[in-house]
Design an enzyme around this catalytic site. Structure first.
Site, PDB file in Angstrom:
ATOM      1  N   HIS A  65       0.829  -1.197   0.000  1.00  0.00           N
ATOM      2  CA  HIS A  65       0.000   0.000   0.000  1.00  0.00           C
ATOM      3  C   HIS A  65       0.870   1.256   0.000  1.00  0.00           C
ATOM      4  O   HIS A  65       0.609   2.209  -0.743  1.00  0.00           O
ATOM      5  CB  HIS A  65      -0.915   0.011   1.223  1.00  0.00           C
ATOM      6  CG  HIS A  65      -1.859  -1.155   1.288  1.00  0.00           C
ATOM      7  ND1 HIS A  65      -3.230  -1.020   1.128  1.00  0.00           N
ATOM      8  CD2 HIS A  65      -1.640  -2.472   1.500  1.00  0.00           C
ATOM      9  CE1 HIS A  65      -3.811  -2.201   1.247  1.00  0.00           C
ATOM     10  NE2 HIS A  65      -2.860  -3.098   1.472  1.00  0.00           N
ATOM     11  N   ASP A  79      -5.880   5.708   0.982  1.00  0.00           N
ATOM     12  CA  ASP A  79      -6.120   4.272   0.874  1.00  0.00           C
ATOM     13  C   ASP A  79      -7.524   3.967   1.369  1.00  0.00           C
ATOM     14  O   ASP A  79      -8.033   4.611   2.283  1.00  0.00           O
ATOM     15  CB  ASP A  79      -5.085   3.511   1.708  1.00  0.00           C
ATOM     16  CG  ASP A  79      -5.036   2.035   1.376  1.00  0.00           C
ATOM     17  OD1 ASP A  79      -5.966   1.305   1.783  1.00  0.00           O
ATOM     18  OD2 ASP A  79      -4.078   1.608   0.718  1.00  0.00           O
ATOM     19  N   SER A 113      -5.950  -0.580  -3.441  1.00  0.00           N
ATOM     20  CA  SER A 113      -4.625  -1.142  -3.701  1.00  0.00           C
ATOM     21  C   SER A 113      -4.660  -2.493  -4.393  1.00  0.00           C
ATOM     22  O   SER A 113      -3.642  -2.960  -4.884  1.00  0.00           O
ATOM     23  CB  SER A 113      -3.842  -1.275  -2.385  1.00  0.00           C
ATOM     24  OG  SER A 113      -4.507  -2.176  -1.518  1.00  0.00           O
TER      25      SER A 113
END
Length: 396
Positions: A29, A138, A161
């Site tokens: 990530h 994220d 991701s």
């Protein structure tokens, strides 16, 4: 019309567009948003954009040391923000866990949620001089950026991701597998895919659910993929109401550099010689025929058992193919902690495996890097607790 143009001109004078990256604290990530930062910062002179990458000191440091393909130090419009490290437990990975998920990282995942207030303070500070703030976070950091809604000139976009295919399957299954408009995807394909049951721990599923509560705050979704590969799944995601419905979806990948890039070598004080020589496995690889070498790298997040490592070793040997095998223990939550600086678990290959490889064409192994020492000297070559096994069968 004149007033509108005047207001627009005043907004342009206010300052630049600021992009703030908020990654999740796991290597895959961290790296993907760092690579997206590279792409966005490349447009800085055209669009007056600056990029700010925010994380705890530990994970920002990890991202910098492992980045490949570019040097963030050479980008004047790119900025790291290191927040104090939240306290979390950093146990070693468990290769014999009942659920093959990196549960040993969950403490660091929970600790990352403490970044909400430092991130909010940074956004408010940047908003005073920026014309516009774009937060790309994220999907597992939704609660951290929730204060974006209170900042007039800021908006957020969710970065995913994993592949659009995986995201679609996860959400489609969670929604009870509703009927789909399958113009390009055969239902039989979806029916043959195993369930996700047993892929995650209950604790992590709860973590996901908590973060997805904030999905309504975003203005769209970004994927590290492209339409030519996953276009049909990106289109299907646009139709899932569970996903916020009718929001924009962008396939912007691949992010990772796909061409050889030249960067300024890192120097030492010893006769100005570089401490960053090209690794010998790459020199060997350059000499091989195109598409003739297997690259194998399993277990960087979820550890392999000793038996799995042995079976993989045997399979590679019997394949009669040249290969480079990166064999390493999985990351801990804090790769710089004292418990991470030791030797760690060293994989046991089948007896005589390395000697057999030498007779066939050569075998090499070495440990690269440590979590201590000069940062610059390790930059772009640091592989924490990694055992590189270059098992290269001879010509067949």
């Amino acid at each position: 019309m004149a007033n509108h143009q005047k207001n627009e001109a005043n907004e342009m004078k206010k300052g630049e567009v600021v992009v703030v990256m908020v990654p999740f604290p796991a290597q895959g990530h961290l790296n993907q948003l760092l690579q997206l930062s590279r792409l966005i910062s490349s447009y800085s002179y055209t669009y007056n954009v600056s990029v700010h990458y925010v994380a705890s000191f530990t994970h920002a440091h990890q991202a910098k040391l492992r980045v490949q393909g570019w040097d963030p130090r050479l980008q004047p419009n790119f900025h790291f923000h290191h927040f104090p490290k939240p306290h979390f437990h950093s146990p070693p990975p468990n290769p014999n866990a009942s659920v093959q998920f990196p549960a040993h990282l969950e403490s660091s995942f929970e600790a990352s949620l403490q970044l909400r207030h430092p991130v909010a303070a940074l956004l408010r500070d940047l908003s005073r001089t920026a014309r516009r703030i774009i937060v790309i976070h994220d999907s597992l950091m939704g609660s951290v950026i929730q204060d974006v809604a209170s900042i007039r000139n800021a908006e957020s976009y969710t970065f995913h991701s994993v592949s659009a295919f995986s995201i679609f399957l996860f959400l489609w299954e969670a929604a009870g597998k509703p009927a789909l408009n399958l113009k390009e995807v055969k239902l039989k394909l979806l029916e043959d895919i195993p369930s996700l049951d047993g892929c995650f721990t209950l604790e992590f599923l709860n973590f996901i659910a908590t973060q997805h509560q904030f999905k309504e705050l975003n203005s769209g979704n970004i994927y590290n993929t492209c339409k030519s590969i996953e276009g049909c799944y990106v289109d299907l995601l646009e139709g899932l109401e569970i996903y916020g419905g009718k929001k924009k979806h962008w396939a912007l990948g691949p992010f990772n550099p796909v061409t050889k890039m030249t960067t300024t070598p890192l120097r030492t004080n010893d006769n100005n010689k570089s401490k960053n020589p090209r690794h010998r496995c790459l020199e060997w690889l350059d000499k091989q025929a195109p598409m003739s070498v297997l690259f194998v790298s399993f277990g960087t997040t979820t550890p392999l058992t000793g038996e799995q490592i042995k079976e993989l070793a045997i399979g590679l040997e019997q394949s009669k193919q040249k290969f480079i095998w990166v064999l390493r223990d999985a990351d801990k939550g804090d790769v710089f902690s004292s418990s991470s600086s030791g030797e760690g678990r060293r994989a046991q290959l089948p007896e005589g495996y390395e000697e057999s490889g030498r007779k066939r064409g050569g075998v090499g192994g070495e440990r690269l890097g440590t979590p201590t020492g000069d940062i610059g000297a390790q930059f772009n070559r640091w592989v924490h607790e990694s055992l590189w096994m270059e098992l290269m069968p001879g010509e067949h």
